[in-house]
Write an enzyme that holds these catalytic residues in place. Structure first.
Site, PDB file in Angstrom:
ATOM      1  N   GLY A 130       2.697  -3.372   5.962  1.00 23.55           N
ATOM      2  CA  GLY A 130       2.814  -4.759   5.512  1.00 23.55           C
ATOM      3  C   GLY A 130       4.237  -5.174   5.224  1.00 23.55           C
ATOM      4  O   GLY A 130       4.632  -6.311   5.502  1.00 23.55           O
ATOM      5  N   ASP A 131       5.022  -4.265   4.674  1.00 22.68           N
ATOM      6  CA  ASP A 131       6.430  -4.549   4.410  1.00 22.68           C
ATOM      7  C   ASP A 131       7.133  -4.915   5.707  1.00 22.68           C
ATOM      8  O   ASP A 131       7.894  -5.887   5.774  1.00 22.68           O
ATOM      9  CB  ASP A 131       7.078  -3.330   3.755  1.00 22.68           C
ATOM     10  CG  ASP A 131       8.567  -3.518   3.484  1.00 22.68           C
ATOM     11  OD1 ASP A 131       8.933  -4.545   2.891  1.00 22.68           O
ATOM     12  OD2 ASP A 131       9.345  -2.635   3.880  1.00 22.68           O
ATOM     13  N   ALA A 132       6.858  -4.160   6.763  1.00 22.34           N
ATOM     14  CA  ALA A 132       7.489  -4.402   8.066  1.00 22.34           C
ATOM     15  C   ALA A 132       6.963  -5.675   8.730  1.00 22.34           C
ATOM     16  O   ALA A 132       7.666  -6.302   9.510  1.00 22.34           O
ATOM     17  CB  ALA A 132       7.255  -3.197   8.981  1.00 22.34           C
ATOM     18  N   ALA A 169       0.574  -0.896   2.756  1.00 20.34           N
ATOM     19  CA  ALA A 169       1.798  -1.534   2.250  1.00 20.34           C
ATOM     20  C   ALA A 169       3.001  -1.174   3.109  1.00 20.34           C
ATOM     21  O   ALA A 169       3.871  -2.020   3.349  1.00 20.34           O
ATOM     22  CB  ALA A 169       2.033  -1.126   0.796  1.00 20.34           C
TER      23      ALA A 169
END
Length: 136
Positions: A17-19, A14
């Site tokens: 994934g956020d980036a 995550a």
């Protein structure tokens, strides 16, 4: 160095994934004509807030957008033990959004750039066309 995504916990996926997801949203904000920082941030939250991401992943599941592997990665992210708490939402929504981000992290680590773009654009379309309820 090759990273085995199966050995990573959902929080690490995550985090990446956020980036991975956010640049798509930032570019979309600019393309929509937002140029002031406050407006950029305010409108971006419709796509990147925990509530928005939770609503998007629920719609993905309802419409069978995700592959079986992506669903497994989502569940790993959702079920991961996090030592941080949600700032503006409940714990369940925060955990579901963590699963959403984990999918993007997994796709990045496995080199699936076309799939990342397809999912990001699908998400943007859902928000832009008002298909996602419960956002902000």
């Amino acid at each position: 160095m090759t990273v085995d995504y199966q050995q990573l916990n959902g929080i690490a996926l995550a985090y990446l994934g956020d980036a991975v997801y956010e640049p798509f949203i930032r570019q979309h904000m600019i393309e929509l004509g937002f140029t002031k920082a406050t407006k950029l941030h305010h409108h971006a939250t419709h796509y990147v807030s925990a509530k928005a991401q939770a609503a998007l992943i629920e719609r993905m599941q309802a419409e069978n957008v995700l592959t079986d592997t992506e669903v497994d990665v989502f569940k790993r992210g959702r079920n991961a033990k996090s030592h941080t708490s949600a700032k503006h939402t409940d714990v369940l929504t925060y955990r579901v959004s963590t699963g959403f981000e984990a999918v993007f992290g997994y796709l990045q680590l496995t080199g699936q750039t076309e799939r990342i773009a397809a999912l990001a654009h699908w998400c943007i379309e859902q928000v832009d066309e008002g298909r996602v309820s419960n956002v902000n």
